[in-house]
Write an enzyme that holds these catalytic residues in place. Structure first.
Site, mmCIF file in Angstrom:
data_model
loop_
_atom_site.group_PDB
_atom_site.id
_atom_site.type_symbol
_atom_site.label_atom_id
_atom_site.label_comp_id
_atom_site.label_asym_id
_atom_site.label_seq_id
_atom_site.Cartn_x
_atom_site.Cartn_y
_atom_site.Cartn_z
ATOM 1 N N ARG A 1 9.087 -5.954 3.754
ATOM 2 C CA ARG A 1 7.879 -5.609 4.498
ATOM 3 C C ARG A 1 8.239 -5.437 5.962
ATOM 4 O O ARG A 1 9.129 -6.117 6.474
ATOM 5 C CB ARG A 1 6.844 -6.740 4.417
ATOM 6 C CG ARG A 1 5.954 -6.697 3.194
ATOM 7 C CD ARG A 1 4.974 -5.506 3.231
ATOM 8 N NE ARG A 1 4.091 -5.473 2.090
ATOM 9 C CZ ARG A 1 4.357 -4.879 0.930
ATOM 10 N NH1 ARG A 1 5.506 -4.261 0.735
ATOM 11 N NH2 ARG A 1 3.481 -4.894 -0.070
ATOM 12 N N GLU B 1 3.995 0.374 10.328
ATOM 13 C CA GLU B 1 4.132 1.673 9.651
ATOM 14 C C GLU B 1 2.760 2.290 9.371
ATOM 15 O O GLU B 1 1.796 1.540 9.172
ATOM 16 C CB GLU B 1 4.933 1.499 8.343
ATOM 17 C CG GLU B 1 4.280 0.578 7.323
ATOM 18 C CD GLU B 1 5.187 0.290 6.115
ATOM 19 O OE1 GLU B 1 6.376 -0.051 6.302
ATOM 20 O OE2 GLU B 1 4.673 0.405 4.988
ATOM 21 N N HIS C 1 8.731 3.887 2.903
ATOM 22 C CA HIS C 1 8.155 2.869 2.001
ATOM 23 C C HIS C 1 7.995 3.440 0.575
ATOM 24 O O HIS C 1 6.877 3.552 0.058
ATOM 25 C CB HIS C 1 6.807 2.378 2.549
ATOM 26 C CG HIS C 1 6.398 1.038 1.987
ATOM 27 N ND1 HIS C 1 5.665 0.125 2.680
ATOM 28 C CD2 HIS C 1 6.623 0.458 0.769
ATOM 29 C CE1 HIS C 1 5.441 -0.944 1.934
ATOM 30 N NE2 HIS C 1 6.020 -0.769 0.758
HETATM 31 C C1 DGY Z 1 4.706 -3.341 -3.282
HETATM 32 O O1 DGY Z 1 4.576 -3.247 -4.485
HETATM 33 O O2 DGY Z 1 4.414 -4.354 -2.650
HETATM 34 C C2 DGY Z 1 5.240 -2.127 -2.574
HETATM 35 O O3 DGY Z 1 5.815 -2.441 -1.352
HETATM 36 C C3 DGY Z 1 4.146 -1.118 -2.407
HETATM 37 O O4 DGY Z 1 3.271 -1.573 -1.411
#
Ligand code: DGY
Length: 331
Positions: A240, A269, A287
């Site tokens: 993250r 982001e 992402h």
């Molecule tokens: C998740 O599954 O947490 C991915 O990062 C998509 O947000």
């Protein structure tokens, strides 16, 4: 009367159709961005929402949307949701673990390899017409992956899947750090050894971040941590934004106190720290860790299943497959 739900972002038409079989559905097939006021307005009278990491679901929003009973997030991470606030109001939260583990591990490994072997940097060079002579002995030389030390910070399901790839497929020595140590049998199945965080930072040739975001994980990798890493090391973040201090990372990459980074997630982001764009030794992706066709479909389908069951319908009525706060079901 059929319950009403909101689908906040565009999704697979088959998944929308499955939800329409049970609910009055308001969706967003054009994927138009909704601000918070718009989201709050559209949630009025809705019992459920199929949400994504882009929507912040917190106490003020819940208070403004008192009909809401289920928040079903597409994604394994749910740091966009205030779980305590949901639980306190009897709102069930679900996520999508397991279905994305192997796909996200593939991506983490690919990003780590692209970073170590300078794939995107060399491709840009070639496409830009820079390759005019063959046989240059040190052109885009990078770090080996096979046989190197793979460090993993955060050893949940995805971390373990990355460890297995490194140990079994690439003969890597795998070390990890996690809030709690894995049982020995699981460690040996992953070919991974537990170390403290400092040792992880000092020893890893390739450090991959896979820990969930929480306030205590904010800037878990900042200037002090980066300064412990080898000059030849790479850092890959598929976890993250906010876990890495992107400004400190940009500085380390510019000063080459670490060799390179691969980033799929960013603080704030889709905005990206501007310095990162100026650096050749960073691979940037938007992402997309779980973005394979099969997995994205599985995530959306699991979210639909959760939503149907959470609102007391379908074969699993009252028993959604992957609740985050199951205590709500018991109350
Ligand atoms: C998740 O599954 O947490 C991915 O990062 C998509 O947000």
């Amino acid at each position: 009367m059929r319950p009403s739900i909101l689908i906040t972002r565009a999704t697979f038409p088959d998944v929308t159709a499955r939800l329409q079989a049970h609910f009055d559905v308001e969706d967003n097939p054009a994927d138009t961005p909704w601000n918070r006021a718009e989201l709050t307005r559209r949630l009025q009278g809705k019992q459920g929402v199929m949400s994504t990491g882009s929507e912040r679901i917190d106490a003020p929003l819940l208070d403004a949307c008192p009909s809401l009973k289920a928040v079903c997030n597409v994604g394994v991470g749910y740091n966009n949701i205030d779980i305590a606030a949901c639980t306190a109001r009897g709102v069930l939260v679900t996520n999508t673990p397991d279905v994305l583990t192997e796909t996200t591990a593939d991506f983490g490994f690919a990003l780590m390899m692209a970073t170590a072997r300078r794939i995107t940097e060399s491709e840009r060079f070639l496409r830009g017409g820079g390759w005019t002579r063959t046989g240059i002995y040190d052109m885009f030389i990078g770090g080996d992956v096979h046989g190197a030390t793979l460090g993993i910070l955060g050893m949940g399901r995805i971390g373990q899947a990355i460890a297995r790839r490194g140990a079994a497929g690439f003969g890597m020595k795998v070390i990890y750090h996690n809030r709690s140590r894995l049982p020995e049998a699981l460690e040996s199945a992953c070919g991974a050894r537990y170390v403290d965080k400092q040792t992880l930072l000092r020893k890893a040739d390739h450090l991959v971040l896979v820990l969930p975001y929480s306030p205590s994980a904010h800037h878990a990798i900042g200037a002090a941590e980066l300064s412990l890493m080898k000059r030849s090391a790479t850092l890959t973040n598929i976890a993250r934004g906010g876990i890495v201090d992107d400004a400190a990372l940009a500085e380390a990459l510019r000063d080459q106190t670490i060799a390179a980074a691969g980033l799929d997630v960013f603080e704030g982001e889709p905005d990206i720290h501007p310095d990162l764009f100026t650096l050749p030794n960073v691979v940037l992706t938007p992402h997309i860790g779980s973005a394979s066709v099969r997995t994205r479909l599985a995530m959306a389908a699991l979210t639909a299943e959760n939503l149907i069951a959470a609102l007391g319908l379908g074969a699993c009525a009252g028993q959604p497959p992957t609740p985050v706060n199951p205590e709500v079901l018991a109350s």
